[in-house]
Design an enzyme around this catalytic site. Structure first.
Site, PDB file in Angstrom:
ATOM      1  N   LYS A 204       0.792  -1.226   0.000  1.00  0.00           N
ATOM      2  CA  LYS A 204       0.000   0.000   0.000  1.00  0.00           C
ATOM      3  C   LYS A 204       0.822   1.273   0.000  1.00  0.00           C
ATOM      4  CE  LYS A 204      -3.902  -1.301   2.904  1.00  0.00           C
ATOM      5  NZ  LYS A 204      -4.174  -1.042   4.330  1.00  0.00           N
ATOM      6  N   GLY A 359       8.665  -5.981   8.296  1.00  0.00           N
ATOM      7  CA  GLY A 359       8.490  -7.416   8.507  1.00  0.00           C
ATOM      8  C   GLY A 359       8.587  -8.216   7.225  1.00  0.00           C
ATOM      9  N   GLY A 382       6.911  -2.102  12.137  1.00  0.00           N
ATOM     10  CA  GLY A 382       6.354  -0.760  12.344  1.00  0.00           C
ATOM     11  C   GLY A 382       7.391   0.222  12.849  1.00  0.00           C
TER      12      GLY A 382
END
Ligand code: AMP
Length: 402
Positions: A204, A359, A382
């Site tokens: 995204k 990740g 994150g």
């Protein structure tokens, strides 16, 4: 400014609270499918044990609701893995009872060379809420605090921020893993040797927008791959067929391309695409250069794009990479990600500092056995992305300066 590290602390006869990130993926039967995060903190634990200290180590695991013990989120499997990894190093590894009082008694009884693994911190609702009262209840467990949980350092859970604050003036230090992550994702990137190339990919655009915007003007080139490239191609008026796009971000993508131009940051988009009819490995396949025909979806960058990207990477002195170039979990659509990985490894061999984070990028490198070829592969998903966004983590403030 660098943080004081665990080896700079006198630990003999002392109990050290190590906040680790043992939030590992598990199979349905509870067994651990990837123990990298546990292995990554072993050097910190070992350093304390070998110098005559004892360790209280804690983490969260999964997403319990904070209503007390839920067996499927128990740290039991982590305790077992720790026992295996610390065989011959720890006198024993004990899994605690309930927090805070039962574990307090167990922490008090801990002897040099022993390890007490606390039960899942998120069994307590105060952990996720960053509650100072919960932190005050566990602060007496230990003589010093050590943050080795890079993967959780962008969050202000009680054990990450309120706890070191509650433990002051006891020493608060960084573990080896945290120190290494900060060195590569902080210092190296802040003082990056040029040319500095960023590689962004993944599913995204929306996830990577803040990082992308932060990098413009700081890096010489941004290579964009993965599904996020199609939103940018659409913004340039190039047809992308049935590829994954975020239509609401097309205007934003146009703005980013213009901003990059005005700040002399080159943005490289794929020039050809490995496409499928459907989102599956055995779908009908085709390579499109330029526009993608209706009914086809881009699932990986094509060979010309891989060459173009590799040439840019070859010139770099610093490379930061977050996000795969295609659906790497579904060969043959892993080819673009692997080609970029090999280009990054080549750059490392030629003296570039290369850092991968996120990740999925770490997973892709690990699956292919390529991680050792880079200067650093971050354990934080994150957290590593937020560092690329230029965020400062509050949880690091209480850690003593060296
Ligand atoms: P992220 O977590 O945002 O880094 O995204 C990683 C995910 O992006 C992986 O699961 C990839 O399969 C997915 N991905 C990469 N390229 C594409 C693509 N062209 N179409 C759909 N998904 C993609």
């Amino acid at each position: 400014m660098s943080k004081k590290t665990i080896d700079q602390l006198d630990v003999r006869g002392k109990k050290i609270f190590i906040r680790a990130d043992f939030n590992v993926p598990q199979h349905d039967d509870g067994s651990i499918s990837d123990d990298r995060r546990i292995r990554a903190t072993i050097p910190t634990i070992e350093s304390v044990l070998k110098r005559g200290g004892s360790v209280i180590v804690a983490s969260h695991l999964g997403r319990p609701e904070g209503k007390g013990h839920e067996p499927q989120y128990s740290m039991k499997a982590v305790a077992q893995r720790l026992r295996e990894l610390l065989a011959g190093i720890a006198a024993n590894v004990h899994l605690s009872g309930a927090l805070p009082s039962q574990a307090l008694a167990e922490a008090a009884a801990l002897k040099s060379g022993e390890v007490l693994l606390l039960e899942n911190l998120r069994f307590e609702k105060g952990e996720k809420k960053g509650d100072a009262q919960f932190a005050a209840a566990i602060a007496p467990y230990a003589d010093a605090y050590c943050n080795d949980a890079f993967g959780a350092s962008h969050r202000n859970d009680a054990s990450m921020l309120a706890l070191p604050l509650a433990m002051k003036p006891k020493p608060c230090v960084a573990g080896f893993l945290l120190a290494k992550e900060l060195k590569f994702l902080g210092e190296t990137l802040e003082n990056a040797r040029k040319p500095f190339v960023a590689i962004l990919g993944g599913a995204k655009v929306s996830d990577k927008l803040p990082a992308l915007e932060h990098m413009i003007g700081k890096v010489d080139a941004i290579i964009v791959g993965g599904a996020m490239a199609y939103t940018f191609l659409l913004a340039q008026g190039i047809a992308v067929g049935a590829s994954r796009v975020e239509k609401d971000l097309v205007e934003k993508a146009k703005g980013i391309l213009e901003l990059a131009k005005s700040r002399a940051t080159k943005i490289l988009l794929p020039v050809d695409h490995n496409c499928g009819r459907e989102f599956k490995a055995d779908t009908q396949k085709n390579i499109f250069a330029g526009a993608i025909e209706d009914g086809w979806m881009g699932l990986d960058i094509g060979p010309q794009s891989a060459k173009l990207f590799a040439a840019e990477i070859a010139n770099a002195k610093t490379v930061i990479w977050n996000g795969p170039m295609g659906v790497f979990e579904m060969p043959p659509f892993d080819a673009g990600t692997l080609a970029v990985a090999h280009a990054v490894i080549q750059a490392t061999k030629s003296g570039a500092t290369t850092v991968a984070g996120g990740g999925d990028t770490a997973a892709a490198l690990e699956i292919a056995g390529l991680s050792p070829g880079l200067s650093h592969v971050s354990t934080g998903g994150g957290a590593s992305l937020e560092m690329l966004e230029g965020k400062k983590f509050e949880s690091l403030v209480p850690i003593d300066e060296a």
